[in-house]
Design an enzyme around this catalytic site. Structure first.
Site, short mmCIF file in Angstrom:
data_model
loop_
_atom_site.label_atom_id
_atom_site.label_comp_id
_atom_site.label_asym_id
_atom_site.label_seq_id
_atom_site.Cartn_x
_atom_site.Cartn_y
_atom_site.Cartn_z
N HIS A 160 0.83 -1.22 0.00
CA HIS A 160 0.00 0.00 0.00
C HIS A 160 0.86 1.26 0.00
CE1 HIS A 160 -3.22 -2.79 1.08
NE2 HIS A 160 -2.43 -3.22 2.05
N SER B 225 15.72 20.89 -14.87
CA SER B 225 14.55 21.69 -15.18
C SER B 225 14.96 22.90 -16.00
CB SER B 225 13.87 22.13 -13.89
OG SER B 225 12.92 23.15 -14.14
N LYS C 83 16.72 20.69 -9.89
CA LYS C 83 15.97 19.50 -10.30
C LYS C 83 16.83 18.52 -11.09
CE LYS C 83 12.00 18.94 -10.22
NZ LYS C 83 11.01 19.60 -11.10
N GLU D 259 10.14 8.08 -16.82
CA GLU D 259 8.84 8.68 -17.12
C GLU D 259 8.40 8.40 -18.55
OE1 GLU D 259 9.37 12.79 -16.18
OE2 GLU D 259 9.23 12.48 -14.01
#
Length: 462
Positions: free
Chosen positions: A159, A280, A286, A293
């Protein structure tokens, strides 16, 4: 074949020329030795075989032409070869009275049933092997990580919450099993699709003197298909392949999702190599997990190909219908997508650095050893239902104090239950929590080593 043709005495000059041409083809095939499945070798055997069966030059060249176009559909011939064949076709028309429409390449290729089915099935068989090879490379990378991390402790999750301590080797082993099953599915599909439809014609076979079993053998198939109508209208092999590719992408997507989570500032379990991540455009701090992804995003593309093919086929009567040409673009795109994702994902995984201390500290601070504390009490004679409640109180106490179970003093333990003794610390140490789980499939070092040896053997044999 060489012996039969050499011993044959031609009846006229035309047969003499045909004999010389076919002997030349077979001699070249013989010279190529073990390269029995080269394009030239296959064609030489089939053409010579047809000539032995029926020395009618027209039928021989038509059989040759049919084989030729199966390969021409793949773009396997040069312009020069096509021109030579065109001359041969014109000669056939002049001698037999046939019109060019009966034999010209465009007509044969446009029939799509026999020729494209045979060629596509052959291509997809080769692509199955290509995807299988990429899966094996990924499994090799995963196995290497397993070997290096049998003592790298990390939290196991259910979970998305920390559950019990495991090792990185154990976690990677789960994906090894997934991708091993993917290879098994591909092998199963390959067996079913490895039957040759050539000779099925448009739907009712052919009048040419073909030996379909021999043709199938020369082309590397397990045998000929047994119903010509099914042969030209079957797309089960495409649907099965797309289903298997979708499952591969699902596994890659799950793995990618975990890497994305592990890469966050909240987890910081991994450091992705710069080659597989980007910064980024406006935020200099970043480091985005781009490949993970993109793989996750590409999964829907492959799913769409499967659903599209299922939808295309659901209402098509026997035999061939033009709708079926939709199988090519979708399937080739799905194959290319999966191959690209496997290659890039493997590169990302093989260069990824795991932050071992961070992983172990996360396991400690997540009360992943709470179950082992309950097992400790059971070992002291406390019923599990009572032990469960006692450890629940321990966890609430630790949360209130901002500490872990390992940080509690013995007096604090005894204040909640007098059953606790000094040996509680050995019972709940991360190392012991893992090491005591040694049944096959568990994260203990002995169990993991046994699995790693089995995985090594599997990759050596498959």
């Amino acid at each position: 074949l060489l012996r039969q043709i050499r011993e044959y005495r031609p009846y006229n000059e035309q047969e003499e020329r045909d004999k010389e041409i076919i002997l030349s083809m077979l001699t070249e095939a013989e010279r190529m030795g073990e390269d029995i499945f080269s394009r030239e070798n296959r064609m030489a055997h089939m053409t010579a075989s047809a000539w032995v069966v029926n020395r009618d030059r027209t039928k021989v060249l038509l059989a040759y032409h049919n084989i030729y176009n199966s390969w021409a559909w793949l773009g396997g011939h040069t312009d020069g070869e096509r021109n030579l064949l065109s001359v041969a076709v014109r000669e056939v028309c002049e001698e037999s009275g046939l019109t060019p429409a009966h034999v010209r390449p465009a007509w044969l290729i446009s029939q799509k049933g026999d020729l494209s089915q045979g060629s596509a099935g052959d291509i997809f068989s080769l692509e199955v092997l290509a995807v299988d090879g990429l899966l094996k490379e990924l499994l090799t990378t995963i196995l290497h990580i397993m070997e290096e991390n049998t003592e790298t402790i990390m939290p196991g999750f259910t979970h998305l919450q920390k559950a019990q301590p495991i090792t990185l080797a154990h976690h990677m082993g789960a994906y090894f099993e997934m991708f091993r099953r993917d290879r098994g599915r591909l092998a199963d599909i390959y067996k079913r699709m490895n039957y040759c439809p050539l000779g099925s014609g448009a739907l009712a076979g052919t009048t040419y003197p073909l030996d379909r079993a021999y043709t199938a053998e020369l082309l590397g198939f397990d045998g000929p298909t047994l119903n010509s109508m099914d042969s030209v209208s079957d797309r089960d092999y495409v649907i099965e392949l797309l289903s298997a590719l979708s499952t591969i992408m699902m596994h890659l997507s799950r793995f990618s999702e975990e890497i994305i989570i592990w890469n966050t500032n909240e987890y910081q379990f991994v450091d992705i190599d710069d080659a597989y991540s980007t910064g980024s455009s406006i935020m200099p701090q970043k480091k985005n997990p781009d490949i993970a992804e993109l793989v996750r995003g590409k999964t829907g593309r492959v799913y769409a190909a499967l659903m599209s093919m299922l939808t295309t086929m659901k209402g098509i009567p026997l035999a061939y219908n033009k709708d079926m040409q939709e199988d090519k673009e979708l399937t080739f795109d799905a194959i290319d997508t999966v191959k690209g994702c496997l290659a890039l994902f493997n590169g990302m995984l093989s260069t990824m650095r795991f932050k071992k201390d961070r992983m172990e500290n996360s396991a400690k601070n997540g009360f992943t050893n709470a179950t082992d504390a309950a097992d400790y009490l059971v070992g002291k004679g406390v019923p599990f239902r009572d032990a469960h409640g006692i450890v629940g109180r321990l966890v609430l106490y630790c949360i209130d104090k901002g500490i872990s179970l390992d940080d509690m003093k013995l007096e604090e333990y005894k204040a909640i239950s007098p059953v606790f003794e000094d040996d509680i610390y050995d019972a709940i140490s991360m190392k012991n929590c893992v090491e005591r789980r040694n049944t096959i499939g568990a994260p203990g070092a002995d169990a993991m080593q046994a699995v790693i040896e089995q995985n090594k053997k599997y990759l050596q044999e498959n």
